[in-house]
Design a protein around this motif. Structure first.
Motif, PDB file in Angstrom:
ATOM      1  N   LEU B 175       0.833  -1.199   0.000  1.00 15.08           N
ATOM      2  CA  LEU B 175       0.000   0.000   0.000  1.00 15.08           C
ATOM      3  C   LEU B 175       0.867   1.248   0.000  1.00 15.08           C
ATOM      4  CD1 LEU B 175      -2.239  -1.262   2.934  1.00 15.08           C
ATOM      5  CD2 LEU B 175      -2.920  -1.258   0.544  1.00 15.08           C
ATOM      6  N   CYS B 176       0.369   2.306  -0.667  1.00 15.57           N
ATOM      7  CA  CYS B 176       1.034   3.601  -0.508  1.00 15.57           C
ATOM      8  C   CYS B 176       0.397   4.262   0.694  1.00 15.57           C
ATOM      9  CB  CYS B 176       0.839   4.489  -1.732  1.00 15.57           C
ATOM     10  SG  CYS B 176       1.581   6.125  -1.479  1.00 15.57           S
ATOM     11  N   ALA B 185      -5.244   6.188  -3.212  1.00 21.82           N
ATOM     12  CA  ALA B 185      -5.842   4.961  -2.692  1.00 21.82           C
ATOM     13  C   ALA B 185      -5.714   3.797  -3.680  1.00 21.82           C
ATOM     14  CB  ALA B 185      -7.313   5.195  -2.354  1.00 21.82           C
ATOM     15  N   ARG B 186      -5.380   4.117  -4.928  1.00 21.17           N
ATOM     16  CA  ARG B 186      -5.234   3.031  -5.915  1.00 21.17           C
ATOM     17  C   ARG B 186      -3.780   2.674  -6.147  1.00 21.17           C
ATOM     18  NH1 ARG B 186      -9.793   4.642 -10.377  1.00 21.17           N
ATOM     19  NH2 ARG B 186     -11.573   4.092  -9.043  1.00 21.17           N
ATOM     20  N   MET B 187      -2.886   3.330  -5.420  1.00 22.72           N
ATOM     21  CA  MET B 187      -1.464   3.049  -5.618  1.00 22.72           C
ATOM     22  C   MET B 187      -1.103   1.836  -4.745  1.00 22.72           C
ATOM     23  SD  MET B 187       1.629   5.710  -5.547  1.00 22.72           S
ATOM     24  CE  MET B 187       3.328   5.141  -5.526  1.00 22.72           C
ATOM     25  N   THR B 188      -1.708   0.709  -5.107  1.00 25.17           N
ATOM     26  CA  THR B 188      -1.522  -0.487  -4.301  1.00 25.17           C
ATOM     27  C   THR B 188      -0.988  -1.601  -5.187  1.00 25.17           C
ATOM     28  OG1 THR B 188      -3.771  -1.156  -4.781  1.00 25.17           O
ATOM     29  CG2 THR B 188      -3.427   0.124  -2.775  1.00 25.17           C
TER      30      THR B 188
END
Lengths: 535, 314
Positions: B175-176, B185-188
Motif C-alpha cells: 500500500l502507498c 488509494a489506488r497506488m496499491t
C-alpha cells in the motif's frame, strides 16, 4: 484604582449596552468579541462537520462510489483545514478565553481591547479566503500541505488556502499577545500567580505557545508561496530543495499546535471538575507545572511525525524519548483530576458529565499516543487509521468535549439564562457513545493496516468502516442538539442569577450577564482558587 | 482483537507484535484501573451519599511523586525496548539482496538487478534478507507492507531503504501510505513471497537485460561516454573505480561516491563539483527518469567491481 471603579454608573449588562449591529461590530468589549468568535467558529464547525459527513458516507462501501477521488481528497483537506485553524485553535481561547480571562483575574477588559477586535477581523478575513477556496473548487493537498505535492503538483487552490491560514495565524498571535500582557499586568490585588485558576494558567501557557510557534507557520507558508509562484527551489528536489525540510518546519508549528488545542481543554476541565465535585483541585502546583512542562516539551517533539519520513535514525531516537517524556505531565493531570473526585460532593450536572467524558477520552487518546511515540510500533501504525483515531480522541474527544462542557458551564454567566439539564445530560451521554462508536473502530482499522486518506479500501475493512459511519451519524445528532436547547434557553430559559453552580472564581461574583466593565468594584483576592469548604 | 492483526510474514513481525501486545496490556491495565477508581469515587462521593469526607482537601506529596516517577520509569523501559527493536528494523543485514523501487503517481515500478521488471508487484524469495532501495519520480510516496510490519517514505531526489526477510509464502497487500494525490488509494499492489526454488524459476522466466548492461547502453545513449569515455578529449572525471571511493570536491571537502552522490552528480551536477574539473556537466533533471539513473548507478558499480578484480589480479 478603587475610586475610579466606584464612580462607574449603575451597571448595565454588556448585552444591553447597545443593540445595533454597529455596537457589535465595533465593540471593544472582550465579552462581545468572545460572542462574535463563538458565532464564527460555530459556523465553521458545522461546515467542517459537513465535510466529515461526506467522508464517512463515502467510506461506507469499499468502492469509491459517492465522490470522485478528487472530491474525496478535497473533502478531507477542507475538513482538516477548517477544523484545525478555524475551529479547534481558536475554539476555547478565542471564545471562553476571551470572555473569562479578564473576569477570572478581576480585570475590566483585555490589555489591548482594539487589538482583540482586530484579531477577530483577521480571523474573518482568513475565513473568507477559505470560503473562497471552497466556492472556487477546493484544494486537495491535505491540511498538512506536504511538499513537493503542494508546491509543484497540486492543481487545487493552494494559494488561497495558504493565504487564509497565514492570515488566521496572525489572529492567534495577536490573541496570544493580548492574553500574555493581560495576565501579567491586569490581575486584581492579591491575585498572585499561584492563586490563578488553572484555566488562566492554561490560557497563559497557550498564549506563549501561540506567540512562539505561529510565526514559524507563517514563514513556512510563505516559503510554499515562493516555491509555488516563483519556482524558487526550497522544498522540491527537482529545483534543488529538500521535501523533508518542509516537514520539519511544518511540524515545528503543528506539534505545538496540538497543545494549543488541548491545553485550553485541560484548563476548562480543571474548572468543571472542581465545581462539579465541590472540592479543591488535587495537587494544584503539580497541575500548574504540568501545564508549563507540556508547553515547553511540546516544542521538542515535532520529529515524531517523521519516523518513517527519511529522518536520521538518531534524530528519531531523541524525538521518541522526548515524546515518551511529554506523556508524563499528561498522566499527572489525569491522576490529579481523578483524585479531585476523592471525598468530593459530586453533582452530575451536564458540565460535569462533559468533563468526566473528557478525562476518559483524553486518557485513551494519550495512551495510544505512547504506542506512536515508540518508533518500532510507529513504523506499522504511521499514516494508518490508528493515527486518525488517536488524534481525534485528543482533539474531538478531548478538546471538543471540553469546549462544549465549558459552554454549558459558563452559559448562564454569558447569557444570564439556564437551560434544560435533562436535554444537556442526554446530549453529553449521546456524544460520548457516538464518539466512541465513530473512532474506536478506527484504532482497529489502523492496527489491521488501513492507511489514512484512502478513498477506496480493501473489502476486509468494511465492517469497521460501517460501524464508524454509524457512530458519526449519532455524533452529528449530539452536536446539533445543543443548538436546539441552548437556543431555546436564550428566550425561555429561567434567569440564572450570579452563581447558579455555587462555584468559586471571580467571574461568579458579578451579575449574569455581567456588566460591561465586569465588576462594579475591583475584587480583592485573599485565597487560592477552588476554595470549596463545604465538602 | 489480536486475531485482527495482519498476518505475520517477516522476521520482524513477531517482535513488533509482542511489543504491541505488552504495551496494550500495560496501558490497558492502567486505563481500566483509572476508570474503575473514577467510577468508584463517582458513586461513593455522589452528592447525596453520606460517605466520610473529613480532611477532604489534603494533597499528599508522596502520591504525586509516585504517580510521576512510576509512569516515567515505565515509559523509559518501553522506550529502551522499542528503540532496540527499531535499530534492528532500520539496519539491513550486510548480505541483504538489493531490489530497486521507483514510485510515481500512481504506480510502483520494481527493478531487479537481473533486469526483471515489475509494476505494482514485487516477487521475493522466502528466508532471504531483501533490501529495497527506493526513490520517487515526483512527490513523496510510502512503501507499506502491513504483513511485514515495515514502512518507509519514498522521497524524490533521495534514496531511502527498507529491509525485510519474508517468512511465509503467500501474497500480501502493498500500500502507498503517504498521501500523494488523486489516485493515492489506488497506488496499491502485491508482494508475492515464493520458495527459493520457485523464485529462481520466476527470475529465469522474467530475465531481461541485466540492470548494469542496461546502464551501459544508457551511458552511451545519453551521451555520458562522450565526455567520460576513455577516448574523450573533454576534461571530465574518469568513472572507473569511482563507486565507493572518496572524491575530493572543489570546495575542499570530501564525499564518498555512493548511490546518492552519483544520482546528484547526474541530476544536480552543480551541487557537488569534483575538485580540478570545470562545472560544465549539464543537468539531466527532467531529461531522464529515476529508473535510468538506477541503471546508470548499477553500471558504474559494475565498472567499480571490474576494476577491483583487475587490481586484485595485478
Amino acid at each position: 484604582m478603587n475610586s475610579i471603579e466606584s464612580a462607574v454608573p449603575p451597571p448595565r449588562s454588556y448585552l444591553d449596552d447597545g443593540h445595533s449591529l454597529r455596537s457589535w461590530l465595533f465593540t471593544h468589549d472582550h465579552k462581545r468579541i468572545a460572542i462574535l468568535y463563538a458565532l464564527a467558529i460555530t459556523f465553521f464547525f458545522f461546515l467542517g462537520g459537513f465535510a466529515a459527513m461526506l467522508i464517512r458516507l463515502e467510506l461506507i462501501t469499499p468502492a469509491g462510489d459517492l465522490l470522485t477521488a478528487d472530491a474525496y481528497n478535497k473533502a478531507f483537506t477542507f475538513h482538516g483545514v477548517v477544523m484545525v485553524w478555524f475551529f479547534l485553535i481558536p475554539s476555547i481561547p478565542a471564545t471562553l478565553g476571551n470572555f473569562l480571562l479578564p473576569m477570572m483575574i478581576g480585570a475590566r477588559d483585555m490589555a489591548f481591547p482594539r487589538l482583540n477586535l482586530f484579531s477577530w477581523y483577521l480571523y474573518m478575513i482568513g475565513g473568507l479566503f477559505t470560503l473562497a477556496m471552497l466556492v472556487l473548487g477546493g484544494v486537495d493537498t491535505g491540511w498538512t500541505f506536504y511538499t513537493p505535492f503542494s508546491t509543484m503538483f497540486s492543481n487545487g487552490h493552494v494559494m488561497l488556502t495558504v493565504v487564509g491560514v497565514f492570515v488566521v495565524g496572525f489572529s492567534s498571535i495577536l490573541t496570544g499577545i493580548n492574553f500574555i500582557v493581560t495576565t501579567h499586568s491586569m490581575r486584581a490585588p492579591g491575585m498572585t500567580w499561584m492563586r490563578l485558576p488553572l484555566f488562566v494558567w492554561a490560557m497563559y501557557a497557550v498564549a506563549l505557545v501561540m506567540v512562539l510557534a505561529t510565526p514559524v507557520l507563517a514563514m513556512t507558508l510563505s516559503l510554499i508561496a515562493l516555491e509555488r509562484i516563483f519556482g524558487v527551489g526550497i522544498f522540491d528536489p527537482a529545483l534543488g530543495g529538500d521535501p523533508v525540510l518542509f516537514q520539519h518546519f511544518f511540524w515545528f508549528y503543528s506539534h505545538p499546535a496540538v497543545y494549543i488545542m488541548v491545553l485550553p481543554a485541560m484548563g476548562v476541565v480543571s474548572e468543571l471538575i472542581t465545581a462539579g465535585a465541590r472540592k479543591r483541585i488535587f495537587g494544584y502546583r503539580f497541575m500548574v507545572w504540568a501545564i508549563v512542562g507540556i508547553s515547553v516539551v511540546g516544542f521538542l517533539v515535532w520529529g515524531h511525525h517523521m519516523f518513517v519520513a527519511g529522518q536520521s535514525m538518531y534524530a528519531s531516537m531523541v524525538f521518541s524519548i522526548l515524546s515518551f517524556i511529554i506523556a508524563v505531565p499528561s498522566a499527572i493531570k489525569v491522576f490529579n483530576w481523578t483524585a479531585t473526585l476523592y471525598k468530593g460532593r459530586i453533582d452530575f450536572n451536564a458540565p460535569m458529565l462533559y468533563a468526566l467524558g473528557f478525562v476518559g477520552l483524553f486518557m485513551l487518546g494519550g495512551m495510544t499516543g505512547i504506542f506512536l511515540a515508540a518508533t518500532a510500533l510507529d513504523v506499522s501504525l504511521h499514516d494508518t487509521y490508528f493515527v486518525v483515531a488517536h488524534f481525534h480522541y485528543i482533539m474531538v474527544g478531548g478538546s471538543v468535549m471540553a469546549y462544549l462542557g465549558g459552554i454549558h458551564f459558563w452559559w448562564p454567566k454569558v447569557t444570564g439564562r439556564l437551560y434544560s439539564q435533562a436535554w444537556a445530560r442526554f446530549a453529553a451521554i449521546l456524544m460520548f457513545f457516538g464518539f466512541n462508536l465513530t473512532f474506536f473502530p478506527q484504532y482497529l482499522l489502523g492496527y489491521e493496516g488501513m492507511p489514512r486518506r484512502y478513498h477506496e479500501y480493501l473489502p476486509q475493512f468494511q465492517v469497521l468502516n460501517i460501524l464508524s459511519s454509524a457512530g458519526a451519524s449519532i455524533l452529528a445528532v449530539s452536536y446539533l442538539l445543543p443548538l436546539v436547547y441552548l437556543g431555546w434557553s436564550l428566550r425561555h430559559g429561567p434567569r440564572a442569577g450570579p452563581n447558579p453552580w455555587r462555584a468559586k472564581g471571580l467571574e461568579w461574583l458579578t451579575d449574569s450577564p455581567p456588566p460591561t466593565h465586569n465588576f462594579e468594584v475591583t475584587p480583592v483576592v485573599n485565597e487560592g482558587p477552588y476554595a470549596y469548604e463545604d465538602a | 482483537m489480536m486475531t485482527m492483526a495482519p498476518p505475520q510474514a517477516s522476521t520482524l513481525a513477531g517482535s513488533v507484535d509482542t511489543l504491541f501486545d505488552v504495551m496494550l496490556a500495560l496501558t490497558g491495565t492502567i486505563s481500566v484501573a483509572v476508570f474503575v477508581v473514577m467510577i468508584f469515587f463517582c458513586v461513593k462521593y455522589r452528592r447525596r451519599s453520606h460517605a466520610d469526607r473529613s480532611n477532604a482537601n489534603q494533597t499528599r506529596l508522596g502520591v504525586e511523586v509516585a504517580w510521576t516517577v512510576v509512569p516515567f520509569l515505565m515509559f523509559m523501559a518501553l522506550f529502551g525496548w522499542s528503540i532496540s527493536l527499531w535499530s534492528r528494523m532500520r539496519t539491513p543485514p550486510a548480505d541483504a539482496a538489493p531490489i530497486y523501487v521507483v514510485a510515481k503517481q500512481w504506480m510502483w515500478k520494481v527493478q531487479h538487478p537481473g533486469g526483471q521488471r515489475e509494476i505494482d508487484s514485487l516477487h521475493v524469495p522466502l528466508g532471504r534478507p531483501i533490501r529495497l532501495v527506493m526513490t520517487s519520480q515526483d512527490v513523496i510516496h510510502d512503501f507499506y507492507v502491513p504483513a511485514f510490519r515495515q514502512k518507509q517514505d519514498v522521497l524524490p531526489g533521495r534514496y531511502t531503504q527498507l529491509w525485510f526477510t519474508a517468512t511465509r509464502e503467500g501474497e500480501y497487500p502493498l500500500l502507498c501510505s503517504q498521501y500523494c494525490g488523486t489516485d493515492h488509494a489506488r497506488m496499491t499492489g502485491n508482494v508475492t513471497v515464493m520458495k527459493p526454488a520457485d523464485y529462481a524459476r520466476w527470475l529465469q522466466a522474467h530475465a531481461g537485460t541485466g540492470l548494469a548492461e542496461q546502464g551501459a547502453e544508457r551511458f552511451r545513449r545519453f551521451g555520458c561516454s562522450g565526455c567520460h569515455g576513455s577516448q574523450s578529449s573533454v576534461h571530465a572525471p574518469d568513472l572507473d573505480g569511482l563507486y565507493g571511493s572518496t572524491v575530493p570536491l572543489a570546495d575542499g571537502s570530501q564525499v564518498r561516491a555512493d548511490d546518492r552522490y552519483i544520482r546528484d552528480s547526474i541530476m544536480l551536477p552543480r551541487k557537488q563539483v569534483a575538485a580540478g574539473y570545470a562545472p560544465i556537466m549539464p543537468s539531466y533533471t527532467g531529461r531522464i527518469g529515476e529508473d535510468d539513473v538506477l541503471a546508470l548507478i548499477a553500471y558504474l558499480k559494475s565498472r567499480h567491481a571490474t576494476t577491483e578484480t583487475a587490481r586484485e589480479q595485478h
